[in-house]
Scaffold this motif. Structure first.
Motif, PDB file in Angstrom:
ATOM      1  N   ASP A 161     -29.958  59.862 112.699  1.00  0.00           N
ATOM      2  CA  ASP A 161     -29.521  59.630 111.332  1.00  0.00           C
ATOM      3  C   ASP A 161     -29.697  58.164 110.934  1.00  0.00           C
ATOM      4  O   ASP A 161     -29.667  57.259 111.770  1.00  0.00           O
ATOM      5  N   ILE A 184     -23.089  60.345 101.640  1.00  0.00           N
ATOM      6  CA  ILE A 184     -24.034  61.073 102.485  1.00  0.00           C
ATOM      7  C   ILE A 184     -25.072  61.685 101.556  1.00  0.00           C
ATOM      8  O   ILE A 184     -24.722  62.384 100.601  1.00  0.00           O
ATOM      9  N   PRO A 225     -28.658  61.943 106.700  1.00  0.00           N
ATOM     10  CA  PRO A 225     -28.777  62.743 107.927  1.00  0.00           C
ATOM     11  C   PRO A 225     -30.212  63.217 108.153  1.00  0.00           C
ATOM     12  O   PRO A 225     -30.891  63.622 107.225  1.00  0.00           O
ATOM     13  N   GLN A 270     -32.673  65.941 109.166  1.00  0.00           N
ATOM     14  CA  GLN A 270     -32.593  67.397 109.096  1.00  0.00           C
ATOM     15  C   GLN A 270     -33.691  68.041 109.927  1.00  0.00           C
ATOM     16  O   GLN A 270     -34.844  67.590 109.898  1.00  0.00           O
ATOM     17  N   SER A 323     -32.678  70.528 104.529  1.00  0.00           N
ATOM     18  CA  SER A 323     -31.269  70.138 104.413  1.00  0.00           C
ATOM     19  C   SER A 323     -30.350  71.300 104.051  1.00  0.00           C
ATOM     20  O   SER A 323     -29.134  71.173 104.130  1.00  0.00           O
ATOM     21  N   GLY A 364     -27.739  71.829 106.539  1.00  0.00           N
ATOM     22  CA  GLY A 364     -27.137  70.587 107.031  1.00  0.00           C
ATOM     23  C   GLY A 364     -25.646  70.436 106.827  1.00  0.00           C
ATOM     24  O   GLY A 364     -25.094  69.371 107.120  1.00  0.00           O
ATOM     25  N   HIS A 374     -23.625  69.565 110.109  1.00  0.00           N
ATOM     26  CA  HIS A 374     -23.882  68.190 110.557  1.00  0.00           C
ATOM     27  C   HIS A 374     -23.228  67.193 109.612  1.00  0.00           C
ATOM     28  O   HIS A 374     -22.703  66.161 110.049  1.00  0.00           O
ATOM     29  N   GLY A 375     -23.233  67.487 108.324  1.00  0.00           N
ATOM     30  CA  GLY A 375     -22.586  66.609 107.362  1.00  0.00           C
ATOM     31  C   GLY A 375     -21.099  66.457 107.649  1.00  0.00           C
ATOM     32  O   GLY A 375     -20.546  65.341 107.612  1.00  0.00           O
ATOM     33  N   LEU A 429     -20.577  64.252 110.621  1.00  0.00           N
ATOM     34  CA  LEU A 429     -20.706  62.837 110.282  1.00  0.00           C
ATOM     35  C   LEU A 429     -19.432  62.307 109.639  1.00  0.00           C
ATOM     36  O   LEU A 429     -19.009  61.171 109.907  1.00  0.00           O
TER      37      LEU A 429
END
Length: 244
Positions: free
Chosen positions: A42, A54, A83, A85, A90, A93, A96-97, A100
């Motif tokens: 990232d 983000i 991020p 991807q 995305s 995503g 993952h978001g 983060l």
């Protein structure tokens, strides 16, 4: 049997081409990416405020194409994360978001930015964890989940010459936006101008402003819209520290 192997081979090549193909960022955006810190895969700009952004990218678009917007937001003191991807998609995503967000506890409130297909993870995170958000930004996209009952703010910015986003879909999902929302159209802008890349599809409309100007206008709109909220978050943090 040979025919079957040929068909399977062609299908494998087609799938590989789809997965590996992506719209590459302009050289200027790549240079900015070199200035950013890499945490895993990232991209980070670490800021001093307690508000973080983000940025979720459009489909099959290089994450580095969004570094100019990230830099402009960072220049105002904010942390910005782009991020990485898988296969530059995305839409998947959201998980993952949220990871983060959890991994950066010093950021007390988040503003999620989604371009095109990036509106999907923004919508999913907003629906799942609205308490962690100051708001959401939809660039040439829409809320794919009904967020109308959420007490968060959102700004939707569209492009006058967008030749990619379906206007009927935009109108259909207008009611999904949070109740504290505004929609603004950028004159002379197009779909890909919300980043720094050239789409190979050839379907986008022609912009009469540069991608840099479109990026700059976009960031001004975002910061102006969230200015009061960002100031509130900063003031609350200062007050908390003084009480300590």
């Amino acid at each position: 049997m040979i025919v079957c192997f040929v068909v399977i081979g062609i299908l494998c090549i087609a799938v590989a081409a789809i997965l590996l193909y992506y719209n590459k960022a302009f050289p200027e955006a790549l240079r900015i990416a070199d200035e950013m810190q890499h945490m895993g895969d990232d991209y980070y700009f670490f800021g001093k405020s307690n508000v973080g952004f983000i940025i979720f990218t459009g489909a099959k678009t290089d994450e580095c194409a969004y570094t100019y917007i990230a830099k402009l937001l960072h220049e105002k003191g904010h942390t910005v994360i782009i991020p990485k991807q898988r296969f530059h998609l995305s839409a998947f995503g959201a998980k993952h978001g949220m990871e983060l967000m959890s991994a950066n506890p010093k950021i007390e409130k988040w503003i999620l930015v989604g371009h095109s297909l990036g509106g999907m993870p923004v919508s999913r995170i907003a629906a799942a964890q609205p308490e962690h958000l100051t708001g959401a930004v939809f660039l040439a996209t829409y809320a794919s989940i009904d967020l109308s009952k959420l007490d968060i703010s959102a700004i939707r910015i569209t492009a006058e010459n967008d030749g990619i986003m379906n206007n009927e879909a935009m109108e259909k999902y207008q009611g999904n936006l949070p109740k504290h929302s505004v929609s603004i159209m950028l004159k002379g802008a197009n779909h890909q101008g919300f980043a720094a890349y050239s789409s190979r599809s050839g379907r986008d409309g022609k912009a009469s402003i540069s991608w840099k100007e479109q990026n700059e206008q976009t960031v001004r709109l975002i910061l102006n819209f969230f200015e009061e909220k960002i100031c509130e978050e900063t003031s609350e943090k200062k007050s908390f520290r003084q009480d300590e």
